[in-house]
Design a protein around this motif. Sequence first.
Motif, mmCIF file in Angstrom:
data_model
loop_
_atom_site.group_PDB
_atom_site.id
_atom_site.type_symbol
_atom_site.label_atom_id
_atom_site.label_comp_id
_atom_site.label_asym_id
_atom_site.label_seq_id
_atom_site.Cartn_x
_atom_site.Cartn_y
_atom_site.Cartn_z
ATOM 1 N N THR A 158 18.284 -20.377 15.831
ATOM 2 C CA THR A 158 19.653 -20.693 16.244
ATOM 3 C C THR A 158 20.113 -21.944 15.513
ATOM 4 O O THR A 158 19.420 -22.968 15.514
ATOM 5 C CB THR A 158 19.712 -20.945 17.756
ATOM 6 N N GLN A 159 21.279 -21.844 14.876
ATOM 7 C CA GLN A 159 21.744 -22.953 14.050
ATOM 8 C C GLN A 159 22.358 -24.044 14.929
ATOM 9 O O GLN A 159 23.556 -24.291 14.931
ATOM 10 C CB GLN A 159 22.769 -22.445 13.026
ATOM 11 N N GLY A 160 21.508 -24.719 15.666
ATOM 12 C CA GLY A 160 21.955 -25.808 16.526
ATOM 13 C C GLY A 160 21.411 -27.143 16.055
ATOM 14 O O GLY A 160 20.941 -27.291 14.922
ATOM 15 N N TRP A 161 21.458 -28.126 16.950
ATOM 16 C CA TRP A 161 21.000 -29.467 16.575
ATOM 17 C C TRP A 161 19.513 -29.516 16.292
ATOM 18 O O TRP A 161 19.054 -30.269 15.444
ATOM 19 C CB TRP A 161 21.343 -30.452 17.697
ATOM 20 N N LEU A 162 18.743 -28.655 17.019
ATOM 21 C CA LEU A 162 17.305 -28.655 16.806
ATOM 22 C C LEU A 162 16.959 -28.164 15.396
ATOM 23 O O LEU A 162 16.127 -28.751 14.699
ATOM 24 C CB LEU A 162 16.626 -27.773 17.870
ATOM 25 N N THR A 163 17.621 -27.089 14.964
ATOM 26 C CA THR A 163 17.366 -26.556 13.614
ATOM 27 C C THR A 163 17.775 -27.565 12.555
ATOM 28 O O THR A 163 17.086 -27.743 11.545
ATOM 29 C CB THR A 163 18.139 -25.245 13.417
ATOM 30 N N ARG A 164 18.931 -28.217 12.801
ATOM 31 C CA ARG A 164 19.365 -29.231 11.826
ATOM 32 C C ARG A 164 18.361 -30.386 11.756
ATOM 33 O O ARG A 164 18.078 -30.911 10.683
ATOM 34 C CB ARG A 164 20.759 -29.749 12.210
ATOM 35 N N THR A 165 17.827 -30.744 12.925
ATOM 36 C CA THR A 165 16.830 -31.829 12.926
ATOM 37 C C THR A 165 15.575 -31.420 12.153
ATOM 38 O O THR A 165 15.018 -32.199 11.371
ATOM 39 C CB THR A 165 16.452 -32.175 14.379
ATOM 40 N N ARG A 180 15.425 -29.242 9.787
ATOM 41 C CA ARG A 180 15.780 -29.168 8.361
ATOM 42 C C ARG A 180 15.793 -30.571 7.736
ATOM 43 O O ARG A 180 15.306 -30.773 6.617
ATOM 44 C CB ARG A 180 17.131 -28.476 8.211
#
Length: 545
Positions: free
Chosen positions: A327-334, A336
Motif C-alpha cells: 500500500t502506497q502509504g507513509w510506511l512504504t515511503r519510509t 523506500r
Amino acid sequence: MSTPKHHKGDFWVWLNALGVAISLLMVIGLTLHIAYKGITHFWPKPIEQVTYQKDGQKVTILGERMDDEPLFDENGNVIEGEEQILYKIGNRKLNGLDFRWIKAHAIVGEPSFPAEATVFERLEWGNAYGFVKAVLENGQPVVDDASPNLMSELAKRYQRARELHEQIIDIEKDDIGAINYRMEQLRLAQRRLELDGEDTPEALASIERERQDLQAQFAELKKELTRLNQAAARDTLVIRLADGRESQFPLVQVVRYYQPNQLGMAGKIGVFLDRIWEFLSDDPREANTEGGVFPAIFGTVLMVILMSIVVTPFGVIAAVYLREYATQGWLTRTVRIAVNNLAGVPSIVYGVFGLGFFVYFLGGNIDDLFFPEAAPSPVFGTPGLLWASLTLALLTLPVVIVSTEEGLTRVPKAVREGSLALGATKAETLWKTVLPMASPSIMTGVILAIARAAGEVAPLMLVGVVKLAPSLPLDGNPPFLHLERQFMHLGFHIYDVGFQSPNVEAARPLVYATSLLLLAVIVLLNLTAIRIRNRLREKYKALEH
C-alpha cells in the motif's frame, strides 16, 4: 544581422557540460597513466653497467634503470641541477637490497650496455643480474664461458629444469593436495561416527582401509617427489656479477632468463607477452611482489558472480513488493527512503555487520548444527567466500531495488490492464509481461552492483579475503565449490602490495599493473551485463508500443 538569442539557464547548462568534460578528462587521464605504468612494467628494459664513487671507492653495478628524480638535501629541499637514479640491481642474497639510489654526479663515465649481461628471474631471492660463467652438473663444470656452447647448453638444461619443476608443482598442488583433503574428510567422518554413536568396528575398519590406501598413494607420490627434486637439483648455474663476485643457484629456481641488450623487437615482444601471461596465469611469489595474480582474478570474478546470483532475486522481489503489492502509504515511503539511505552507508559498516551476523552468528550456528565433528576448528564460522558474497550482496541490494522499481514504474498501465482483461491473474501478468519489460532496468541495477562490488575492499578484509590463499575455492575435490574457503581479491591485493609490502620499490609497478587488471575485469563484467541488457531491451521493445 541578428544576434543569437540566449535563453535563461544557458550559463548553467554550459557550466554542467564543462564539469562533465573535466571529469571525463580526469578519468581518461588517470586510466592512461595507470595503463602506461602497468604495461611498461612487463617490457624488458636494457641492463646498464654503471661505475660510481662511494666513500672514496669505485663501485660497479649491473641493473635496470627504473626511475629518475631530483636530489633532496637533509631538509627535504630540492637541490637544483642534481638528480638521483634508481637502479634495480637484484642479487638480493648478496646485496641485501634489490634496488639502489645512485647520485647522478657520483657516476664515473658513461653507462655501458654489455651484450652478454643476463637477467635471471628466480622463484626466490628476486632477479639476478650478471654474466653466465659456467653450468655445473652435480657440482662439476659441464661448460664454461670459454666454450661457444655455453648458452645452448644452458638453454637445454633450463628447459629440462622447467619441465621437472612443473611435474613437482603438479604433484605437490594437485595429487598430494587431493590426498590431504581426502585424509581430512576421513578424519571428520570418523569423528562424526563417534559423535553419533555409530563407530562400529566395521565402519571404523572401512575408514581405516581407505586411510591406508591414501597413505600408500602418498608414500608413492613422496618417493616420486624425492626423485624429481634430486633430478632438478642436478644442474647449477654460476654467474659473474659486475663487481667480480660470483653467485651460484640451482637452475630449477630460474623462471626465465634473457639478454635484453641484444634482444631485437621480436625478442622483446616475446619476453613482454611471456611476462604478461605469467602475471595472468601464475600464483604470486616473493610476498606477492613477483609472479602472477591468477588466484586474485579467480576469487574476484567468482565472488562477483555469487554476489550477483544472490542480490538479483532479492532485489527484484523487494522492488516488486514495494511497487506492485504494498500500500502506497507513509510506511512504504519510509521503507523506500530507508532503502535509498542504505546506499550511502559506509562499506566498512557492512563489513562489521557481515562479520558479526554472517560469520559469528549464522556461521557459528551452522557449525554447531551441521559440522560438530570439525570442532573446535570452524567451517562456516570463519570468514569465507560465502559470507563475503552475502555481505556485498547486502551492500549492493539498494541499487538493484531502486533500479528495478524505476523499471516497473515505466511499464505502461495499459499493458497491465490489457493482460488482466484477457483473463491473466496479477501474478501471471507480473511474471510474463511486467518483469520481462522491466528486465533492462533490472540488468542496469545488476551492472551498477557489479561495478561497486568488484571494487570494494574494506568489508572484504573482515569477511573473507586474505593475502595469500593456499587453495582456490573451486577445485576437483567434492563438493567442488568450497564456499567456506577464504580467497584472494584484486582490490585487496593492490592494498597489500602497495601498503604492506616490505619491498616498496618492487611492489610499485605491480600496484599499477594490478589496478589496470582490476579495471579490465570490471569493464569485462560490465560489458557482459550490458550485452545481456541490450538483448533483453531489443527482445521486449515491441511491448512498449
